[in-house]
Scaffold this motif. Structure first.
Motif, PDB file in Angstrom:
ATOM      1  N   UNK A  21     -18.211  12.021   7.333  1.00 35.54           N
ATOM      2  CA  UNK A  21     -19.377  12.853   7.026  1.00 35.54           C
ATOM      3  C   UNK A  21     -19.240  14.243   7.643  1.00 35.54           C
ATOM      4  N   UNK A  22     -18.819  14.315   8.908  1.00 37.74           N
ATOM      5  CA  UNK A  22     -18.691  15.604   9.583  1.00 37.74           C
ATOM      6  C   UNK A  22     -17.620  16.473   8.969  1.00 37.74           C
ATOM      7  N   UNK A  23     -16.454  15.895   8.702  1.00 36.70           N
ATOM      8  CA  UNK A  23     -15.372  16.679   8.118  1.00 36.70           C
ATOM      9  C   UNK A  23     -15.716  17.060   6.686  1.00 36.70           C
ATOM     10  N   UNK A  24     -16.509  16.234   6.012  1.00 41.20           N
ATOM     11  CA  UNK A  24     -16.948  16.580   4.662  1.00 41.20           C
ATOM     12  C   UNK A  24     -17.896  17.766   4.653  1.00 41.20           C
ATOM     13  N   UNK A  25     -18.805  17.814   5.626  1.00 39.20           N
ATOM     14  CA  UNK A  25     -19.720  18.956   5.740  1.00 39.20           C
ATOM     15  C   UNK A  25     -18.954  20.249   5.977  1.00 39.20           C
TER      16      UNK A  25
ATOM     17  N   UNK B  62     -30.073  33.480  -1.035  1.00 35.18           N
ATOM     18  CA  UNK B  62     -30.025  32.042  -1.341  1.00 35.18           C
ATOM     19  C   UNK B  62     -29.767  31.219  -0.073  1.00 35.18           C
ATOM     20  N   UNK B  63     -30.325  31.681   1.016  1.00 38.15           N
ATOM     21  CA  UNK B  63     -30.092  31.041   2.309  1.00 38.15           C
ATOM     22  C   UNK B  63     -30.507  29.577   2.303  1.00 38.15           C
ATOM     23  N   UNK B  64     -31.659  29.265   1.784  1.00 38.08           N
ATOM     24  CA  UNK B  64     -32.162  27.885   1.809  1.00 38.08           C
ATOM     25  C   UNK B  64     -31.268  26.960   0.980  1.00 38.08           C
ATOM     26  N   UNK B  65     -30.864  27.429  -0.199  1.00 38.34           N
ATOM     27  CA  UNK B  65     -30.024  26.598  -1.062  1.00 38.34           C
ATOM     28  C   UNK B  65     -28.652  26.348  -0.442  1.00 38.34           C
ATOM     29  N   UNK B  66     -28.088  27.378   0.174  1.00 39.45           N
ATOM     30  CA  UNK B  66     -26.767  27.222   0.788  1.00 39.45           C
ATOM     31  C   UNK B  66     -26.838  26.266   1.974  1.00 39.45           C
TER      32      UNK B  66
ATOM     33  N   UNK C 141     -26.017  22.170   7.211  1.00 39.88           N
ATOM     34  CA  UNK C 141     -26.282  22.808   8.500  1.00 39.88           C
ATOM     35  C   UNK C 141     -26.683  24.259   8.239  1.00 39.88           C
ATOM     36  N   UNK C 142     -27.249  24.919   9.257  1.00 37.57           N
ATOM     37  CA  UNK C 142     -27.644  26.323   9.125  1.00 37.57           C
ATOM     38  C   UNK C 142     -26.395  27.202   9.171  1.00 37.57           C
ATOM     39  N   UNK C 143     -25.863  27.518   7.999  1.00 41.67           N
ATOM     40  CA  UNK C 143     -24.594  28.242   7.966  1.00 41.67           C
ATOM     41  C   UNK C 143     -24.545  29.353   6.928  1.00 41.67           C
ATOM     42  N   UNK C 144     -25.631  29.576   6.199  1.00 42.17           N
ATOM     43  CA  UNK C 144     -25.603  30.541   5.104  1.00 42.17           C
ATOM     44  C   UNK C 144     -25.227  31.941   5.566  1.00 42.17           C
ATOM     45  N   UNK C 145     -25.785  32.372   6.690  1.00 40.76           N
ATOM     46  CA  UNK C 145     -25.548  33.738   7.156  1.00 40.76           C
ATOM     47  C   UNK C 145     -24.159  33.909   7.763  1.00 40.76           C
ATOM     48  N   UNK C 146     -23.435  32.806   7.940  1.00 38.35           N
ATOM     49  CA  UNK C 146     -22.060  32.902   8.434  1.00 38.35           C
ATOM     50  C   UNK C 146     -21.046  33.054   7.296  1.00 38.35           C
ATOM     51  N   UNK C 147     -21.486  32.841   6.068  1.00 37.73           N
ATOM     52  CA  UNK C 147     -20.562  32.928   4.935  1.00 37.73           C
ATOM     53  C   UNK C 147     -19.940  34.321   4.811  1.00 37.73           C
ATOM     54  N   UNK C 148     -20.723  35.426   4.826  1.00 36.00           N
ATOM     55  CA  UNK C 148     -20.075  36.751   4.701  1.00 36.00           C
ATOM     56  C   UNK C 148     -19.121  37.065   5.844  1.00 36.00           C
ATOM     57  N   UNK C 149     -19.424  36.616   7.051  1.00 38.16           N
ATOM     58  CA  UNK C 149     -18.522  36.854   8.176  1.00 38.16           C
ATOM     59  C   UNK C 149     -17.211  36.099   7.978  1.00 38.16           C
TER      60      UNK C 149
ATOM     61  N   UNK D 232     -16.969  20.467  23.364  1.00 33.58           N
ATOM     62  CA  UNK D 232     -18.171  20.977  24.045  1.00 33.58           C
ATOM     63  C   UNK D 232     -19.452  20.562  23.334  1.00 33.58           C
ATOM     64  N   UNK D 233     -19.328  19.693  22.320  1.00 35.22           N
ATOM     65  CA  UNK D 233     -20.472  19.091  21.626  1.00 35.22           C
ATOM     66  C   UNK D 233     -21.214  20.081  20.718  1.00 35.22           C
ATOM     67  N   UNK D 234     -20.474  21.025  20.120  1.00 38.01           N
ATOM     68  CA  UNK D 234     -21.084  21.923  19.139  1.00 38.01           C
ATOM     69  C   UNK D 234     -21.029  21.353  17.719  1.00 38.01           C
ATOM     70  N   UNK D 235     -20.293  20.274  17.512  1.00 37.15           N
ATOM     71  CA  UNK D 235     -20.252  19.592  16.235  1.00 37.15           C
ATOM     72  C   UNK D 235     -19.700  20.446  15.110  1.00 37.15           C
ATOM     73  N   UNK D 236     -20.273  20.266  13.904  1.00 30.51           N
ATOM     74  CA  UNK D 236     -19.798  20.997  12.725  1.00 30.51           C
ATOM     75  C   UNK D 236     -19.952  22.512  12.892  1.00 30.51           C
ATOM     76  N   UNK D 237     -21.065  23.049  13.441  1.00 31.06           N
ATOM     77  CA  UNK D 237     -21.120  24.503  13.674  1.00 31.06           C
ATOM     78  C   UNK D 237     -19.961  25.013  14.533  1.00 31.06           C
ATOM     79  N   UNK D 238     -19.464  24.188  15.453  1.00 31.10           N
ATOM     80  CA  UNK D 238     -18.309  24.589  16.242  1.00 31.10           C
ATOM     81  C   UNK D 238     -17.066  24.751  15.382  1.00 31.10           C
ATOM     82  N   UNK D 239     -16.903  23.882  14.379  1.00 30.76           N
ATOM     83  CA  UNK D 239     -15.781  24.016  13.451  1.00 30.76           C
ATOM     84  C   UNK D 239     -15.877  25.338  12.682  1.00 30.76           C
ATOM     85  N   UNK D 240     -17.090  25.687  12.274  1.00 25.39           N
ATOM     86  CA  UNK D 240     -17.290  26.913  11.491  1.00 25.39           C
ATOM     87  C   UNK D 240     -16.996  28.156  12.336  1.00 25.39           C
ATOM     88  N   UNK D 241     -17.547  28.204  13.564  1.00 27.79           N
ATOM     89  CA  UNK D 241     -17.301  29.354  14.426  1.00 27.79           C
ATOM     90  C   UNK D 241     -15.829  29.448  14.832  1.00 27.79           C
TER      91      UNK D 241
END
Length: 488
Positions: free
Chosen positions: A35-39, A97-101, A107-115, A160-169
């Protein structure tokens, strides 16, 4: 440039980069589950789709224009202008389209897409400049080496227990560091203001490359988004890990196409049609040399391989006529075929683009997009991950067929015969692996998997080298070139 040696060096860098990424997926899947790697795969796919849709085909154009020589800095600047314009569009859409993304990713990641798009685009731009200078092996080392930067950062954040957001950052930080290595360390091109004439020429060519930049994302990236929307993160994670395994089958064909593209362009500019024909024939012979054996091997050991590596069961799937089988046993052969067809597609695209026929290159992309658009949704709804894999095969097959129809000459018979020998070697290998699995009483477990894979690979290449004199000669020639370069 010795093409065989350059391809081999690019292949080695592809292998090392994929190995680093593979080890990362093993660790992250064991920590976060399918599930985590799929997200994470869904977010990464959004990055790649957005990056290619809104880069307007600039990267192949940079390679093409720089490889032609002259005004290199101005072409680089034209690419940078297009990149920044595309990132601005992505930022506006991500906010709108923040909510849809966020709902799609989970996870809350829409605003990280352009970066993410910006950091990926920067290292691709500098890499394309270096490819245009025919420093393809170097680009391979940098692009694949980015995993050596990305994965440790991601691992530290996951621990450090950041989970999927840690993968994104970690992805974003690693991509930016890769750009710094590529640009500051090697490209070092000083931007120069392009004239309107040059910019118009750049854009005029990029419109053809744009179609292919978009169509290329239908392989893997659009698959993940469809699976996330209609099937869920668990099967998406299985698909992601199966793809990571089967991706090894396209490393050589990818290296072949990447080296061939600037070479096709240089040979075409020099008018050396005979050498162009030899290089095209070699692409047909070797594009599938590693993809073909995975088709048979994956059908035998698929689920056991995932269970052994990732410590998570891939589950089962009910297939028409066949019945219930392991999901990975069903996916690996289909995705290996997809990789095989994609290898031919990529090689043909580079041929048409490098020889100055971008309209044919673009037309094949339109065929791919239409075929995928018609087949992907119904097949995904009907068969889940297995269905979307077949949609990819169909789309790429249609694209390859359209390009083959426009070749000036038919595929050389010698290349077709060599592919048939590869298929025959795979059939022998599959029978040997299946019989050995029966004798061992199964495939799960590190020792049994290692034995089966080792015996399978040895059988395939031994039979192939025995059957094909051309491949034996080419292998010896490449080894001689590499020895001369490494031991002058």
């Amino acid at each position: 440039m010795k093409v065989g040696a350059e391809i081999s060096k690019r292949f080695v860098t592809n292998v090392l980069g994929t190995l680093a990424g593979f080890l990362g997926t093993v660790f992250f899947t064991r920590q976060l589950g399918f599930d985590g790697i799929g997200t994470y795969a869904i977010f990464f796919s959004l990055q790649m789709v957005a990056a290619n849709v809104f880069s307007f085909g600039l990267y192949p154009v940079v390679v093409k224009r720089v490889s032609e020589g002259g005004k290199e800095a101005r072409h680089f600047t034209s690419g940078a202008i297009i990149l920044f314009a595309g990132v601005a569009v992505v930022a506006v859409l991500s906010a709108a389209f923040r909510a849809q993304i966020n709902g799609l990713v989970g996870v809350e990641a829409a605003l990280l897409v352009p970066l993410a798009v910006l950091t990926w685009g920067l290292f691709r731009l500098s890499g394309s400049f270096l490819e245009g200078k025919e420093r393809v092996a170097l680009v391979g080392a940098i692009e694949n080496g980015r995993y050596a930067l990305i994965v440790p950062i991601q691992a530290a954040l996951v621990v450090a227990d950041f989970g999927v957001p840690g993968l994104i950052w970690g992805l974003i930080a690693g991509q930016f560091l890769t750009f710094l290595v590529s640009y500051v360390g090697f490209a070092r091109v000083v931007p120069a203001r392009p004239s309107m004439e040059l910019f118009r020429s750049f854009v005029d060519y990029s419109k053809y490359a744009y179609v292919q930049s978009v169509s290329g994302q239908l392989f893997k990236q659009a698959d993940y988004i469809l699976l996330g929307q209609f099937v869920g993160p668990g099967p998406t994670g299985v698909y992601k890990n199966v793809f990571t395994i089967t991706e090894a089958s396209m490393l050589f064909s990818s290296a072949l196409a990447q080296v061939a593209f600037p070479r096709f362009s240089a040979l075409d500019a020099a008018g050396d049609d005979e050498e162009v024909g030899r290089l095209l024939s070699a692409m047909f012979t070797y594009a599938g040399v590693f993809a073909i054996p995975i088709v048979g091997g994956g059908a035998v050991v698929g689920n056991a391989l995932l269970l052994t590596i990732y410590a998570n069961s891939a589950g089962t799937i009910a297939l028409p006529l066949v019945g219930v089988v392991g999901l990975a046993n069903a996916l690996i052969p289909v995705l290996a075929v997809a990789n095989l067809v994609n290898g031919y597609r990529e090689g043909l695209e580079k041929f048409f683009l490098g020889t100055g026929r971008p309209r044919l290159y673009a037309a094949s992309g339109v065929v791919l997009i239409v075929t995928y658009g018609l087949s992907a949704l119904p097949l995904t709804v009907a068969f889940g991950a297995w269905g979307v894999a077949w949609a990819t095969v169909l789309a790429f097959g249609a694209s390859v067929a359209s390009m083959l129809a426009f070749l000036d000459e038919p595929v050389p018979r010698s290349a077709v015969v060599d592919v048939a020998r590869q298929v025959a070697s795979m059939a022998v290998m599959t029978a040997v692996v299946w019989l050995l699995e029966v004798q061992l009483g199964g495939a799960a477990g590190a020792v049994r998997i290692a034995v089966l894979l080792g015996v399978g690979a040895a059988t395939y290449f031994a039979v192939l080298l025995a059957l094909s004199e051309r491949i034996r000669i080419d292998v010896l020639a490449v080894l001689r070139d590499l020895r001369r370069e490494m031991l002058p």
